[in-house]
Design a protein around this motif. Structure first.
Motif, short mmCIF file in Angstrom:
data_model
loop_
_atom_site.label_atom_id
_atom_site.label_comp_id
_atom_site.label_asym_id
_atom_site.label_seq_id
_atom_site.Cartn_x
_atom_site.Cartn_y
_atom_site.Cartn_z
N VAL A 31 -2.75 31.79 -3.73
CA VAL A 31 -1.46 31.63 -3.07
C VAL A 31 -1.04 30.18 -3.02
O VAL A 31 0.16 29.85 -3.00
CB VAL A 31 -1.51 32.23 -1.64
N ALA A 32 -2.00 29.25 -3.04
CA ALA A 32 -1.69 27.83 -2.94
C ALA A 32 -1.18 27.24 -4.25
O ALA A 32 -0.68 26.11 -4.27
CB ALA A 32 -2.93 27.05 -2.48
N ARG A 37 0.86 -1.19 0.00
CA ARG A 37 0.00 0.00 0.00
C ARG A 37 0.89 1.23 0.00
O ARG A 37 2.00 1.22 0.51
CB ARG A 37 -0.91 0.02 1.24
N GLY A 38 0.37 2.32 -0.56
CA GLY A 38 1.17 3.53 -0.60
C GLY A 38 0.31 4.77 -0.70
O GLY A 38 -0.90 4.70 -0.91
N VAL A 39 0.95 5.92 -0.53
CA VAL A 39 0.30 7.21 -0.74
C VAL A 39 1.17 8.00 -1.72
O VAL A 39 2.39 8.09 -1.55
CB VAL A 39 0.07 7.98 0.58
N LEU A 40 0.55 8.53 -2.76
CA LEU A 40 1.22 9.32 -3.80
C LEU A 40 0.88 10.79 -3.54
O LEU A 40 -0.30 11.16 -3.52
CB LEU A 40 0.71 8.88 -5.17
N MET A 41 1.92 11.62 -3.34
CA MET A 41 1.69 13.01 -2.98
C MET A 41 2.22 13.94 -4.06
O MET A 41 3.37 13.81 -4.50
CB MET A 41 2.38 13.34 -1.65
N ALA A 42 1.39 14.87 -4.49
CA ALA A 42 1.77 15.88 -5.48
C ALA A 42 1.65 17.26 -4.84
O ALA A 42 0.61 17.59 -4.26
CB ALA A 42 0.87 15.79 -6.71
N ASN A 43 2.71 18.04 -4.95
CA ASN A 43 2.72 19.39 -4.39
C ASN A 43 2.65 20.42 -5.52
O ASN A 43 3.40 20.34 -6.50
CB ASN A 43 3.99 19.62 -3.57
N PHE A 44 1.73 21.35 -5.36
CA PHE A 44 1.57 22.45 -6.30
C PHE A 44 1.85 23.75 -5.53
O PHE A 44 1.49 23.88 -4.38
CB PHE A 44 0.15 22.49 -6.86
N GLY A 45 2.46 24.72 -6.19
CA GLY A 45 2.80 25.94 -5.48
C GLY A 45 4.03 25.72 -4.61
O GLY A 45 4.70 24.69 -4.68
N HIS A 46 4.31 26.70 -3.74
CA HIS A 46 5.52 26.65 -2.93
C HIS A 46 5.22 26.96 -1.47
O HIS A 46 4.23 27.62 -1.15
CB HIS A 46 6.56 27.66 -3.46
N GLY A 47 6.07 26.47 -0.61
CA GLY A 47 5.95 26.78 0.81
C GLY A 47 4.81 26.05 1.50
O GLY A 47 4.15 25.19 0.92
N ASP A 48 4.59 26.45 2.74
CA ASP A 48 3.59 25.78 3.57
C ASP A 48 2.17 26.03 3.09
O ASP A 48 1.24 25.31 3.47
CB ASP A 48 3.72 26.24 5.02
N HIS A 58 -0.05 17.05 8.74
CA HIS A 58 -0.60 17.43 10.04
C HIS A 58 -0.98 18.90 10.18
O HIS A 58 -1.97 19.23 10.82
CB HIS A 58 0.36 17.03 11.16
N ASP A 59 -0.23 19.83 9.61
CA ASP A 59 -0.54 21.25 9.81
C ASP A 59 -0.71 21.97 8.47
O ASP A 59 -0.32 23.13 8.32
CB ASP A 59 0.58 21.91 10.63
N HIS A 60 -1.31 21.29 7.53
CA HIS A 60 -1.40 21.80 6.17
C HIS A 60 -2.82 22.26 5.87
O HIS A 60 -3.74 21.44 5.80
CB HIS A 60 -1.00 20.70 5.19
N PRO A 61 -3.06 23.58 5.67
CA PRO A 61 -4.42 24.07 5.44
C PRO A 61 -4.95 23.78 4.04
O PRO A 61 -6.15 23.79 3.81
CB PRO A 61 -4.30 25.57 5.66
N HIS A 62 -4.03 23.55 3.08
CA HIS A 62 -4.43 23.36 1.68
C HIS A 62 -4.11 21.94 1.22
O HIS A 62 -3.58 21.74 0.13
CB HIS A 62 -3.74 24.40 0.79
N ALA A 63 -4.44 20.98 2.05
CA ALA A 63 -4.21 19.57 1.72
C ALA A 63 -5.50 18.91 1.27
O ALA A 63 -6.59 19.25 1.74
CB ALA A 63 -3.63 18.82 2.92
N VAL A 64 -5.35 17.95 0.35
CA VAL A 64 -6.46 17.11 -0.09
C VAL A 64 -6.00 15.66 0.01
O VAL A 64 -4.91 15.32 -0.47
CB VAL A 64 -6.87 17.42 -1.55
N LEU A 65 -6.79 14.83 0.65
CA LEU A 65 -6.51 13.40 0.73
C LEU A 65 -7.68 12.68 0.07
O LEU A 65 -8.83 12.82 0.51
CB LEU A 65 -6.35 12.95 2.18
#
Length: 253
Positions: free
Chosen positions: A250-251, A126-137, A166-173
């Motif tokens: 900003v995200a 099992r795994g989780v695939l994470m994609a980051n868009f934008g920069h910073g927190d 844990h402290d990410h306001p612009h996260a989608v799971l």
């Protein structure tokens, strides 16, 4: 004030393009899970048409190129057929080269980075695939996961994911969680992250008579969503889940 950007998201367990229209098909059509027979290409074309009307798509059970898919990387095929410039996949489980399974990402936006994380559990794969868009927190993070059937393994998997988000306001799971929102392990996820429980649960399984809400798109408290609905992903045993997401500019910078 800059208006947020609206994106359409889709989460789909595509069952490697196989057809399941009732519980009897798990036995009667079991061959389709190991052989490249049946109309899997037609199913993929139907899924691509659905996916193509979205901006970001998370896939579960997308075959990365084994015997049962005719050695077709299904995530790549869907990216081309659906008009996505960016795609990535995370092969997780292989059964002797006959059948393989992967999480997949399709995107019309260019991700800054894509990271694979294996998930803990009693059985590897099992795994989780994470994609980051934008920069910073404040950047947008999309995480795609397919969790285990067992509650103990799901608990450890969600704890691992909670550390990442844990402290990410612009996260989608998003993905196939194999459980409903009211499970204790899900409640722990909400306590440990800024992800929010959905306003309502949408049943997605089984696709021919949806009774269980086990596929989810969870969003952080810095995001807003509307229009959540379940849609047929060809003849998969799961319905796909679609929503519209308002993302602060900003995200995405």
């Amino acid at each position: 004030m800059v208006a947020p950007r609206r994106l359409r998201l889709l989460s789909a367990n595509i069952q490697a393009g196989s057809s399941t229209r009732g519980y009897h098909d798990y036995v009667a059509r079991s061959w389709s899970h190991v052989l490249p027979a049946g109309n899997k290409r037609g199913s993929l074309d139907a899924i691509a048409q659905l996916a193509g009307s979205h901006d970001i798509v998370g896939l579960n059970e997308s075959d990365p190129g084994s015997l049962r898919s005719g050695f077709t990387n299904q995530t790549h095929y869907l990216a081309q057929a659906g008009g996505f410039d960016y795609w990535s996949h995370q092969p997780n489980r292989s059964v002797g080269g006959v059948a393989s399974s992967a999480n997949g990402l399709l995107s019309k936006l260019e991700p800054r980075e894509v990271i694979d994380h294996p998930l803990p559990g009693r059985i590897a794969g099992r795994g989780v695939l994470m994609a980051n868009f934008g920069h910073g927190d404040d950047g947008l993070t999309i995480a795609i996961a397919h969790l285990s059937l067992g509650a103990a393994s799901r608990t450890s998997q969600l704890s691992f994911i909670a550390e990442l988000l844990h402290d990410h306001p612009h996260a989608v799971l998003m993905g196939d969680f194999n459980c409903s929102i009211d499970r204790p392990e899900m409640q722990a996820l909400f306590r440990q992250t800024r992800l929010q429980p959905p306003a309502c649960e949408v049943p997605t399984f089984p696709s021919w008579r949806p009774q269980r809400a086990i596929d989810h798109i969870l969003i952080g408290d810095g995001l807003r969503c509307t229009g959540t609905q379940a849609l047929a992903a060809a003849f998969s045993d799961h319905l796909a889940l679609s929503l519209e997401l308002d993302v602060p500019e900003v995200a995405l910078r």
